[in-house]
Write a protein that holds these residues in place. Structure first.
Motif, PDB file in Angstrom:
ATOM      1  N   LYS A  86       0.840  -1.191   0.000  1.00 54.13           N
ATOM      2  CA  LYS A  86       0.000   0.000   0.000  1.00 54.13           C
ATOM      3  C   LYS A  86       0.875   1.241   0.000  1.00 54.13           C
ATOM      4  CE  LYS A  86      -3.547   2.291   2.852  1.00 54.13           C
ATOM      5  NZ  LYS A  86      -4.342   2.177   4.098  1.00 54.13           N
ATOM      6  N   SER A 117     -15.150   2.200 -11.352  1.00 52.36           N
ATOM      7  CA  SER A 117     -14.858   2.922 -10.117  1.00 52.36           C
ATOM      8  C   SER A 117     -13.608   3.790 -10.236  1.00 52.36           C
ATOM      9  CB  SER A 117     -14.672   1.927  -8.964  1.00 52.36           C
ATOM     10  OG  SER A 117     -13.632   1.009  -9.262  1.00 52.36           O
ATOM     11  N   THR A 118     -12.722   3.429 -11.163  1.00 52.44           N
ATOM     12  CA  THR A 118     -11.478   4.178 -11.355  1.00 52.44           C
ATOM     13  C   THR A 118     -11.243   4.381 -12.841  1.00 52.44           C
ATOM     14  OG1 THR A 118     -10.621   2.975  -9.428  1.00 52.44           O
ATOM     15  CG2 THR A 118      -9.056   4.327 -10.648  1.00 52.44           C
ATOM     16  N   LYS A 151      -4.219  -5.369  -8.326  1.00 53.72           N
ATOM     17  CA  LYS A 151      -5.532  -4.762  -8.065  1.00 53.72           C
ATOM     18  C   LYS A 151      -5.689  -4.437  -6.587  1.00 53.72           C
ATOM     19  CE  LYS A 151      -8.176  -7.877 -10.044  1.00 53.72           C
ATOM     20  NZ  LYS A 151      -9.430  -8.513 -10.548  1.00 53.72           N
ATOM     21  N   GLU A 152      -5.228  -5.334  -5.737  1.00 50.98           N
ATOM     22  CA  GLU A 152      -5.326  -5.094  -4.295  1.00 50.98           C
ATOM     23  C   GLU A 152      -4.468  -3.902  -3.877  1.00 50.98           C
ATOM     24  OE1 GLU A 152      -4.096  -8.798  -2.681  1.00 50.98           O
ATOM     25  OE2 GLU A 152      -6.023  -9.800  -3.016  1.00 50.98           O
ATOM     26  N   MET A 154      -3.458  -1.376  -5.781  1.00 51.11           N
ATOM     27  CA  MET A 154      -4.031  -0.152  -6.317  1.00 51.11           C
ATOM     28  C   MET A 154      -5.217   0.309  -5.488  1.00 51.11           C
ATOM     29  SD  MET A 154      -6.560   1.451  -8.205  1.00 51.11           S
ATOM     30  CE  MET A 154      -7.481   0.116  -8.965  1.00 51.11           C
ATOM     31  N   SER A 155      -6.116  -0.608  -5.153  1.00 46.61           N
ATOM     32  CA  SER A 155      -7.300  -0.254  -4.360  1.00 46.61           C
ATOM     33  C   SER A 155      -6.908   0.283  -2.980  1.00 46.61           C
ATOM     34  CB  SER A 155      -8.217  -1.470  -4.207  1.00 46.61           C
ATOM     35  OG  SER A 155      -8.670  -1.924  -5.463  1.00 46.61           O
ATOM     36  N   ALA A 156      -5.917  -0.351  -2.371  1.00 45.29           N
ATOM     37  CA  ALA A 156      -5.480   0.089  -1.049  1.00 45.29           C
ATOM     38  C   ALA A 156      -4.799   1.451  -1.102  1.00 45.29           C
ATOM     39  CB  ALA A 156      -4.538  -0.951  -0.441  1.00 45.29           C
ATOM     40  N   SER A 157      -4.130   1.747  -2.219  1.00 49.54           N
ATOM     41  CA  SER A 157      -3.389   3.001  -2.357  1.00 49.54           C
ATOM     42  C   SER A 157      -4.240   4.141  -2.889  1.00 49.54           C
ATOM     43  CB  SER A 157      -2.183   2.797  -3.281  1.00 49.54           C
ATOM     44  OG  SER A 157      -1.361   1.744  -2.846  1.00 49.54           O
ATOM     45  N   LEU A 158      -5.419   3.823  -3.428  1.00 48.29           N
ATOM     46  CA  LEU A 158      -6.222   4.829  -4.115  1.00 48.29           C
ATOM     47  C   LEU A 158      -6.617   6.013  -3.241  1.00 48.29           C
ATOM     48  CD1 LEU A 158      -7.339   5.396  -6.890  1.00 48.29           C
ATOM     49  CD2 LEU A 158      -9.447   4.215  -6.254  1.00 48.29           C
ATOM     50  N   SER A 162      -5.408   9.248  -5.232  1.00 48.90           N
ATOM     51  CA  SER A 162      -6.457  10.040  -5.879  1.00 48.90           C
ATOM     52  C   SER A 162      -6.352  11.528  -5.548  1.00 48.90           C
ATOM     53  CB  SER A 162      -7.835   9.519  -5.477  1.00 48.90           C
ATOM     54  OG  SER A 162      -8.009   9.607  -4.074  1.00 48.90           O
ATOM     55  N   CYS A 167      -5.171   8.213 -13.014  1.00 49.59           N
ATOM     56  CA  CYS A 167      -5.084   6.832 -13.484  1.00 49.59           C
ATOM     57  C   CYS A 167      -4.903   6.843 -15.003  1.00 49.59           C
ATOM     58  CB  CYS A 167      -6.338   6.046 -13.104  1.00 49.59           C
ATOM     59  SG  CYS A 167      -6.269   4.290 -13.543  1.00 49.59           S
TER      60      CYS A 167
END
Length: 252
Positions: A86, A117-118, A151-152, A154-158, A162, A167
Motif C-alpha cells: 500500500k 470505479s477508477t 488490483k489489491e 491499487m485499491s489500497a493506495s487509491l 487520488s 489513473c
C-alpha cells in the motif's frame, strides 16, 4: 617421541558467487545465474530520465525468479522501488513532495487499466492535456505483482493517490485474453487481458511516450526483456492445460 596431534581441517573453499542451491551467480552487474546472465545487455551506465519512476513491489515478487523490477533498477537512474502492499503518506519522499504541493498540477500518474470505479485516460491523451512543464519531471507510479495483487495494491493506495495522481492506461482489450504488444517475445507469465504486460514492458512503453529520447530508451529496455525471456524459455517446462480450462477454450 612426540605424540602426533590432529590438525583441524581447513574449512572448504566456497564460491562467493554460488547460491545455496549450488548455482553460480553473476557478480558483474545483473546478479542473475550465469547461464541466464544479462550483463552484456544491461547499460554500462544508468539511463537518466526526466520522469521519476516509483514502483510499489508486492513482497511476494522478491522471491519470484522472473521479476523484472530488479532489471529496471539496473537500467534506469530515476527508478525507486518500494516493497509493500500500500502507498500512503510517508511511503516515499517523491510522492510526499507531490502530495504536499500547494497547487497540485496532477503531474503524477499511476499505470493501471481503468474501471467504472477508477476511470483511466490513455497515456497519450494524458500527455497532450498536460503542459510541457508538467510532463517534464512527472512521477510515474507502477504496481508490480500478479494481477490479483496489483488490483489489491491499487485499491489500497487509491485514497492516497487520488489526491494528486491520475489513473493512466494503455489501450487494453478486455474481451480478449492474454497477449502483449510484443507478442510472445516478451511474455513471461500469462496476462489476463490483451494489452496487459510485465512491469518492465509497461515502463518501457510509458517512457517512449514521455521522454524526448523515449524510442531509444524503450528499445534498450525491450532488448533486455527479450533476452531475458529467450534465455528463460530454455528452462521453462511446458505446462499442459487443465481439462476444465481446455474445455472452456474449446467452447469458445
Amino acid at each position: 617421541m612426540e605424540e602426533a596431534t590432529e590438525q583441524p581441517a581447513s574449512p572448504p573453499q566456497t564460491d562467493p558467487s554460488a547460491t545455496a542451491s549450488g548455482r553460480r551467480i553473476c557478480t558483474g552487474g545483473c546478479e542473475r545465474p550465469v547461464n541466464v546472465c544479462l550483463c552484456d545487455k544491461i547499460p554500462s551506465e544508468l539511463i537518466p530520465t526526466t520522469t521519476k519512476i516509483v514502483v510499489l513491489q508486492h513482497p511476494h515478487e522478491l522471491r519470484h525468479k522472473l521479476a523484472t523490477v530488479p532489471l529496471i533498477s539496473k537500467c534506469l537512474k530515476n527508478c525507486h522501488v518500494i516493497v509493500g502492499r500500500k502507498l500512503r503518506e510517508g511511503s516515499s519522499p517523491i510522492l510526499d513532495s507531490v502530495y504536499h504541493q500547494s497547487h497540485r498540477s496532477h503531474s503524477a500518474f499511476f499505470l493501471f487499466p481503468g474501471a467504472k470505479s477508477t476511470p483511466a485516460v490513455d497515456i497519450n491523451q494524458w500527455k497532450s492535456s498536460m503542459s510541457d512543464s508538467c510532463t517534464e519531471g512527472c512521477v510515474m507510479i507502477v504496481f508490480d505483482g500478479t494481477w490479483k495483487h496489483a488490483k489489491e495494491m491499487m485499491s489500497a493506495s487509491l485514497p492516497f493517490l487520488s489526491k494528486f495522481a491520475t489513473c493512466v492506461q494503455f489501450n487494453c482489450d478486455f474481451d480478449v485474453s492474454g497477449g502483449s504488444i510484443y507478442d510472445s517475445e516478451l511474455i513471461l507469465r500469462k496476462e489476463p487481458y490483451r494489452g496487459c504486460m510485465s512491469t518492465m514492458e509497461a515502463v518501457a512503453r510509458a517512457l517512449r511516450a514521455l521522454e524526448p529520447d523515449g524510442i531509444q530508451i524503450e528499445a534498450i529496455l525491450v532488448d533486455v526483456l527479450k533476452t531475458m525471456v529467450r534465455l528463460q524459455a530454455c528452462y521453462l517446462k511446458h505446462m499442459k492445460p487443465r481439462p476444465r480450462s481446455l474445455k472452456k477454450e474449446l467452447e469458445k
